[in-house]
Design a protein around this motif. Structure first.
Motif, PDB file in Angstrom:
ATOM      1  N   LEU A  39      -0.387 -14.102  29.441  1.00  0.00           N
ATOM      2  CA  LEU A  39      -0.145 -15.503  29.790  1.00  0.00           C
ATOM      3  C   LEU A  39       0.926 -15.617  30.866  1.00  0.00           C
ATOM      4  CD1 LEU A  39      -0.365 -18.576  29.365  1.00  0.00           C
ATOM      5  CD2 LEU A  39       1.261 -18.330  27.463  1.00  0.00           C
ATOM      6  N   MET A  40       1.996 -14.847  30.754  1.00  0.00           N
ATOM      7  CA  MET A  40       3.076 -14.934  31.735  1.00  0.00           C
ATOM      8  C   MET A  40       2.605 -14.462  33.103  1.00  0.00           C
ATOM      9  SD  MET A  40       4.986 -16.399  29.744  1.00  0.00           S
ATOM     10  CE  MET A  40       6.053 -16.858  31.103  1.00  0.00           C
ATOM     11  N   ASN A  41       1.690 -13.526  33.148  1.00  0.00           N
ATOM     12  CA  ASN A  41       1.164 -13.085  34.439  1.00  0.00           C
ATOM     13  C   ASN A  41       0.166 -14.081  35.012  1.00  0.00           C
ATOM     14  OD1 ASN A  41       2.227 -10.374  35.401  1.00  0.00           O
ATOM     15  ND2 ASN A  41       1.856  -9.967  33.233  1.00  0.00           N
ATOM     16  N   VAL A  42      -0.543 -14.816  34.153  1.00  0.00           N
ATOM     17  CA  VAL A  42      -1.372 -15.933  34.638  1.00  0.00           C
ATOM     18  C   VAL A  42      -0.477 -16.945  35.351  1.00  0.00           C
ATOM     19  CG1 VAL A  42      -2.771 -17.913  33.945  1.00  0.00           C
ATOM     20  CG2 VAL A  42      -3.197 -15.674  32.918  1.00  0.00           C
ATOM     21  N   LEU A  43       0.653 -17.292  34.723  1.00  0.00           N
ATOM     22  CA  LEU A  43       1.586 -18.240  35.327  1.00  0.00           C
ATOM     23  C   LEU A  43       2.209 -17.676  36.599  1.00  0.00           C
ATOM     24  CD1 LEU A  43       3.231 -19.483  32.016  1.00  0.00           C
ATOM     25  CD2 LEU A  43       1.698 -20.790  33.502  1.00  0.00           C
ATOM     26  N   ASP A  44       2.455 -16.353  36.617  1.00  0.00           N
ATOM     27  CA  ASP A  44       2.930 -15.701  37.836  1.00  0.00           C
ATOM     28  C   ASP A  44       1.966 -15.950  38.993  1.00  0.00           C
ATOM     29  OD1 ASP A  44       5.349 -14.603  37.231  1.00  0.00           O
ATOM     30  OD2 ASP A  44       4.730 -12.524  37.462  1.00  0.00           O
ATOM     31  N   GLY A  45       0.681 -15.698  38.741  1.00  0.00           N
ATOM     32  CA  GLY A  45      -0.326 -15.891  39.787  1.00  0.00           C
ATOM     33  C   GLY A  45      -0.386 -17.335  40.254  1.00  0.00           C
ATOM     34  N   MET A  46      -0.260 -18.270  39.317  1.00  0.00           N
ATOM     35  CA  MET A  46      -0.263 -19.692  39.677  1.00  0.00           C
ATOM     36  C   MET A  46       0.940 -20.036  40.554  1.00  0.00           C
ATOM     37  SD  MET A  46      -1.402 -21.421  36.038  1.00  0.00           S
ATOM     38  CE  MET A  46      -1.113 -23.078  36.659  1.00  0.00           C
ATOM     39  N   VAL A  58      -3.049  -6.867  31.022  1.00  0.00           N
ATOM     40  CA  VAL A  58      -1.969  -7.850  31.119  1.00  0.00           C
ATOM     41  C   VAL A  58      -1.767  -8.283  32.569  1.00  0.00           C
ATOM     42  CG1 VAL A  58       0.562  -7.994  31.036  1.00  0.00           C
ATOM     43  CG2 VAL A  58      -0.703  -7.284  29.011  1.00  0.00           C
ATOM     44  N   LEU A  59      -1.794  -7.334  33.492  1.00  0.00           N
ATOM     45  CA  LEU A  59      -1.584  -7.663  34.899  1.00  0.00           C
ATOM     46  C   LEU A  59      -2.802  -8.342  35.515  1.00  0.00           C
ATOM     47  CD1 LEU A  59       0.338  -4.428  35.884  1.00  0.00           C
ATOM     48  CD2 LEU A  59       1.283  -6.720  35.687  1.00  0.00           C
ATOM     49  N   ALA A  60      -3.943  -8.275  34.827  1.00  0.00           N
ATOM     50  CA  ALA A  60      -5.133  -8.995  35.303  1.00  0.00           C
ATOM     51  C   ALA A  60      -4.968 -10.497  35.170  1.00  0.00           C
ATOM     52  CB  ALA A  60      -6.371  -8.540  34.514  1.00  0.00           C
ATOM     53  N   GLY A  61      -3.932 -10.937  34.462  1.00  0.00           N
ATOM     54  CA  GLY A  61      -3.654 -12.361  34.395  1.00  0.00           C
ATOM     55  C   GLY A  61      -3.293 -12.943  35.752  1.00  0.00           C
ATOM     56  N   TYR A  62      -2.771 -12.108  36.632  1.00  0.00           N
ATOM     57  CA  TYR A  62      -2.322 -12.575  37.954  1.00  0.00           C
ATOM     58  C   TYR A  62      -3.458 -13.190  38.772  1.00  0.00           C
ATOM     59  CZ  TYR A  62       0.524 -12.419  42.219  1.00  0.00           C
ATOM     60  OH  TYR A  62       1.219 -12.750  43.355  1.00  0.00           O
ATOM     61  N   PRO A  63      -4.602 -12.479  38.986  1.00  0.00           N
ATOM     62  CA  PRO A  63      -5.694 -13.129  39.730  1.00  0.00           C
ATOM     63  C   PRO A  63      -6.311 -14.303  38.992  1.00  0.00           C
ATOM     64  CG  PRO A  63      -6.393 -10.978  38.910  1.00  0.00           C
ATOM     65  CD  PRO A  63      -4.911 -11.070  38.708  1.00  0.00           C
ATOM     66  N   ILE A  64      -6.273 -14.289  37.656  1.00  0.00           N
ATOM     67  CA  ILE A  64      -6.774 -15.445  36.906  1.00  0.00           C
ATOM     68  C   ILE A  64      -5.928 -16.675  37.227  1.00  0.00           C
ATOM     69  CG2 ILE A  64      -7.030 -16.433  34.594  1.00  0.00           C
ATOM     70  CD1 ILE A  64      -9.197 -14.459  35.295  1.00  0.00           C
ATOM     71  N   GLY A  65      -4.610 -16.498  37.283  1.00  0.00           N
ATOM     72  CA  GLY A  65      -3.735 -17.598  37.653  1.00  0.00           C
ATOM     73  C   GLY A  65      -4.018 -18.107  39.056  1.00  0.00           C
ATOM     74  N   ALA A  66      -4.325 -17.162  39.968  1.00  0.00           N
ATOM     75  CA  ALA A  66      -4.647 -17.545  41.348  1.00  0.00           C
ATOM     76  C   ALA A  66      -5.912 -18.397  41.399  1.00  0.00           C
ATOM     77  CB  ALA A  66      -4.811 -16.294  42.209  1.00  0.00           C
TER      78      ALA A  66
END
Length: 432
Positions: A27-34, A149-157
């Motif tokens: 979740l925190m990496n999703v927010l990172d990407g956003m 976990v780090l795959a949350g980053y492109p999801i946030g994008a």
């Protein structure tokens, strides 16, 4: 350090506590990407509202990237002193507060300062979540879960793009920043109440009541409690880059930094210029914008698949294959220009490049011991971000010279290939 808890973790199935750790870090990496991409989607509206040119916006973009590098290099290493959980809380507050306040910015200097602060939080969050995930998962599946976990980053994008398309035309760019800031701030109580500190941190640093805290976590993990703490390390509490460059780690560290430098350069070139190059190649503006979304969708699946394959055949071989495939696709890109397959190739490039790139975070998390793991991950990210700054700049020069999309892709196939080769030859018994 006692290996008993970790040996037992390797022998049993993943528990509820471990899944909670994974999902919070995801979740925190999703927010990172956003929070990284939000400025890109809001920039046109800001430029129109404030009547500012691309030069000023370029400074805003660059300062955000600089903040991310500083966050990884300077802020994240403190997680090795104060704990992973505290650093994630600090990072979430930095991200949330600065992004929320951006919605009230009135001048370009204010915008620059707030993007710098948000970058600090984003950079430290990436490094710390990678370390914590690595320390909670069994050795056999560690690489998969770090990558997940780090795959949350492109999801946030992807999410921020769809939300921006709905919010900005109706409520303006300020509302977009306020919503994104609130999204990060509401995670703080979730982190505080549900995220557990790293066992390895407790065993290595041994803060007050460390044994009781470790045993409470071990109980949730269904692992036998410890009767006493292991002997505390006599290493200095001051963790510096010198330890990353000591005789034991120097060669592997330099190879990791080199691989990330090349991978960051190639990745940020594509992220920055795909829409522009796609337009130059004959795609409509709508399809050119969509190409960036396709790239990020491919990235999510590539990161997850890379993590799964790495757990089966080894991390270095998998990363080398993914980055080598990226180089091949970029080198033959001219074959697909003007065809219906061009969007598919963008998706495949996201799949292979981001999959291999994120695998390097897992390499960093494996390479270093708990005493300075977050320092090692943070410095690896920071060193790589130099390539992230130079890649788009070089791309701009090449495009300014009038080089075609295919020629640019062929040139940037070289760093992708070199990143894969260097990764394959990283020597460490900790990295399969």
């Amino acid at each position: 350090m006692s290996k008993i808890p970790f040996l037992q973790l390797n022998e049993q199935s993943i528990t509820k506590l471990q899944y909670i750790t994974i999902m919070i870090c995801f979740l925190m990496n999703v927010l990172d990407g956003m929070d990284v991409l939000i400025i890109s989607y809001c920039a046109p509206a800001i430029a129109t509202s404030w009547q500012i040119g691309p030069e000023a916006l370029g400074i805003v973009f660059s300062v955000g990237l600089a903040g991310m590098a500083l966050g990884a290099l300077v802020i994240a290493p403190y997680a090795d002193h104060i704990g992973r959980k505290k650093m994630i809380l600090i990072s979430a507050f930095l991200m949330g507060a600065s992004v929320f306040c951006t919605g009230f910015a009135q001048t370009v200097p204010q915008l620059i300062l707030l993007r710098l602060l948000s970058g600090l939080g984003i950079g430290s969050m990436l490094a710390t979540t990678a370390s914590l995930t690595s320390e909670y998962l069994p050795n056999r599946s560690k690489d998969f879960w770090v990558s997940f976990v780090l795959a949350g980053y492109p999801i946030g994008a992807i999410i921020v793009g769809y939300v921006a398309a709905s919010v900005i035309p109706v409520s303006g760019w300020r509302m977009m920043f306020k919503l994104a800031g609130i999204a990060s701030l509401v995670t703080i109580p979730i982190i505080f109440f549900f995220l557990s500190e790293s066992i390895e941190f407790y065993l290595s640093k041994q803060p007050r009541n460390a044994l009781q805290k470790v045993n409470r976590i071990l109980e949730k993990l269904k692992v036998s409690p410890l009767s006493e703490l292991p002997n505390k390390s006599n290493k200095s509490l001051i963790i510096s880059v010198d330890q990353l460059l000591s005789n034991t780690y120097r060669i592997s560290t330099l190879k990791l930094w080199t691989a990330l430098f090349f991978a960051f350069g190639c990745l940020y070139f594509l992220i920055s210029w795909i829409p522009k190059l796609a337009t130059n190649a004959g795609l409509s503006m709508e399809l050119a914008i969509y190409s960036g979304t396709v790239f990020n969708v491919g990235a999510f699946f590539g990161i997850v698949v890379q993590g799964y394959i790495s757990s089966k055949i080894g991390l270095k071989k998998t990363i080398a294959f993914f980055l080598g495939t990226t180089a091949f696709l970029m080198a033959i890109f001219n074959v697909f220009v003007g065809s219906d397959f061009i969007l598919l190739i963008f998706g495949l490039l996201g799949f292979t490049l981001q999959g291999g790139f994120v695998g390097l975070y897992a390499v960093a998390a494996r390479l270093y011991p708990a005493e300075f793991r977050t320092t090692g991950v943070g410095w690896a990210i920071g060193a790589g971000r130099l390539g992230g700054v130079l890649g788009p700049a070089l791309g701009g020069i090449l495009i300014g010279w009038g080089l075609s999309m295919s020629t640019n892709f062929m040139i940037f196939a070289v760093p992708a290939f070199l990143a894969g080769v260097v990764t394959y030859f990283i020597s460490s018994k900790e990295i399969p």
